[in-house]
Design an enzyme around this catalytic site. Structure first.
Site, PDB file in Angstrom:
ATOM      1  N   LYS A   2      38.105 -64.600 -23.248  1.00  0.00           N
ATOM      2  CA  LYS A   2      39.316 -64.847 -22.476  1.00  0.00           C
ATOM      3  C   LYS A   2      39.797 -66.275 -22.663  1.00  0.00           C
ATOM      4  CE  LYS A   2      38.786 -61.493 -18.707  1.00  0.00           C
ATOM      5  NZ  LYS A   2      38.663 -61.342 -17.233  1.00  0.00           N
ATOM      6  N   HIS A  22      31.631 -67.579 -19.048  1.00  0.00           N
ATOM      7  CA  HIS A  22      32.275 -67.899 -17.780  1.00  0.00           C
ATOM      8  C   HIS A  22      32.554 -69.393 -17.682  1.00  0.00           C
ATOM      9  CE1 HIS A  22      30.468 -64.099 -15.714  1.00  0.00           C
ATOM     10  NE2 HIS A  22      31.611 -63.854 -16.320  1.00  0.00           N
ATOM     11  N   ARG A  75      32.375 -58.073 -23.349  1.00  0.00           N
ATOM     12  CA  ARG A  75      33.450 -57.313 -22.726  1.00  0.00           C
ATOM     13  C   ARG A  75      33.825 -56.191 -23.687  1.00  0.00           C
ATOM     14  NH1 ARG A  75      34.834 -62.820 -22.071  1.00  0.00           N
ATOM     15  NH2 ARG A  75      34.937 -63.481 -19.881  1.00  0.00           N
ATOM     16  N   HIS A 114      32.329 -52.128 -17.952  1.00  0.00           N
ATOM     17  CA  HIS A 114      32.144 -53.504 -17.487  1.00  0.00           C
ATOM     18  C   HIS A 114      30.838 -53.652 -16.714  1.00  0.00           C
ATOM     19  CE1 HIS A 114      34.163 -57.286 -17.790  1.00  0.00           C
ATOM     20  NE2 HIS A 114      34.049 -57.544 -16.496  1.00  0.00           N
ATOM     21  N   TYR A 119      28.460 -62.001 -10.875  1.00  0.00           N
ATOM     22  CA  TYR A 119      28.087 -60.981 -11.853  1.00  0.00           C
ATOM     23  C   TYR A 119      26.637 -60.559 -11.695  1.00  0.00           C
ATOM     24  CZ  TYR A 119      31.995 -60.415 -15.086  1.00  0.00           C
ATOM     25  OH  TYR A 119      33.173 -60.052 -15.661  1.00  0.00           O
ATOM     26  N   ARG A 167      27.983 -54.905 -18.764  1.00  0.00           N
ATOM     27  CA  ARG A 167      27.979 -56.373 -18.907  1.00  0.00           C
ATOM     28  C   ARG A 167      27.344 -57.019 -17.674  1.00  0.00           C
ATOM     29  NH1 ARG A 167      30.771 -61.083 -20.943  1.00  0.00           N
ATOM     30  NH2 ARG A 167      32.039 -62.118 -19.362  1.00  0.00           N
TER      31      ARG A 167
END
Length: 304
Positions: free
Chosen positions: A182, A276, A159, A250, A285, A253
């Site tokens: 995250k 994830h 990210r 993004h 994704y 990615r």
């Protein structure tokens, strides 16, 4: 206005999400705003300050009124679905502690919306983006910096916040990076030779001293490089290349994940690389078709 008891309950729920669910600070701020907005509406809707008692008695009609109010002030279906999810999570937690029945809230259906799948770049377009980014800056060190950041996004699937969060302690880049993503989730990411070389070239050219406790990537005045600077240079580059507005940091990615899967990469391994929590997120994704996913599934679960 909500009661002190309800304010305290909201604070304790946020602490719970932070400690046990591992929610990121930006996520917690969004949760707080969403739930406070809901509670504020209920205060106006019922004409009195909302404490634990009234909140426990919210009806299906109250929920419909709230959702109608939100749509009436222009809140989109996607945003409303996100807010409803936060409200449900809060009610689920609160009802377990206060001993009331939350069915009216939990049974409320989220509005339907068309999910926006990420749009990865093709392999040639991703490579062209890295090359073109390097041509945008007048100062060679800035050009090297921008190329290094975008190479990390595409080559390692980082990210932008993760790439810009690197410090001098990460130099020289190792064979693998330990990235905290995250919600404080940690993962191990292999670093390709091209990324190590791009970062080494930037470090050699950077006019600012890069100490172990300072940001690796610097702005032109020496401070931490902002995400907006990379977004802007990619905007310039995509215009030159004739790429769509979806060609963002993004998207690099997304491209990393898609190209790995197309090359035969294992879906769960890619999930780990991206950090994830859910495999379904990785599937979105990668933006591959059902036939490709079934092929991966069949390889992972061969029929007897």
């Amino acid at each position: 206005m909500i009661s002190a008891a309800l304010s305290d309950a909201l604070a304790r729920w946020l602490d719970h999400e932070r400690a046990l669910a591992g929610a990121a600070e930006n996520t917690l701020k969004a949760y707080q705003a969403d739930v406070l907005g809901f509670l504020s509406f209920m205060t106006l809707h019922n004409g009195e300050a909302q404490g634990l008692g009234p909140i426990a008695q919210v009806s299906i009609r109250d929920m419909r009124s709230w959702m109608a109010h939100e749509r009436g002030r222009g809140v989109g279906a996607r945003s409303l679905a996100r807010t409803l999810s936060a409200v449900k999570s809060f009610y689920r937690w609160l009802s377990e502690r206060e001993g009331f029945e939350p069915t009216a809230v939990l049974s409320t259906r989220a509005p339907k919306f068309q999910a926006k799948l990420p749009r990865p770049l093709g392999e040639e377009a991703a490579t062209a983006m890295i090359d073109t980014v390097e041509l945008q800056a007048r100062d060679p060190w800035v050009a090297a910096r921008d190329s290094a950041v975008v190479t990390l996004l595409y080559g390692c699937g980082l990210r932008i916040s993760e790439a810009l969060g690197l410090t001098g302690a990460d130099i020289p880049l190792p064979q693998v990076l330990r990235i905290t993503g995250k919600g404080g989730k940690e993962r191990i990411v292999p670093v390709i030779d091209a990324a190590r070389q791009a970062v080494a070239d930037y470090v050699k050219r950077c006019p600012y001293q890069i100490a172990p406790d300072t940001p690796l990537f610097r702005g032109v005045r020496g401070g931490r490089l902002s995400p907006r600077a990379i977004q802007k240079v990619m905007e310039q580059s995509r215009m030159q290349l004739g790429l769509p507005a979806t060609a963002t940091p993004h998207a690099m990615r997304h491209s990393f994940a898609t190209h790995l899967l197309n090359a035969g990469g294992d879906l769960r391994a890619i999930q780990e690389l991206l950090g994830h929590a859910s495999l379904s997120t990785t599937q979105a994704y990668t933006a591959v078709d059902a036939a490709r996913l079934m092929e991966v599934y069949d390889k992972a679960h061969p029929k007897a």
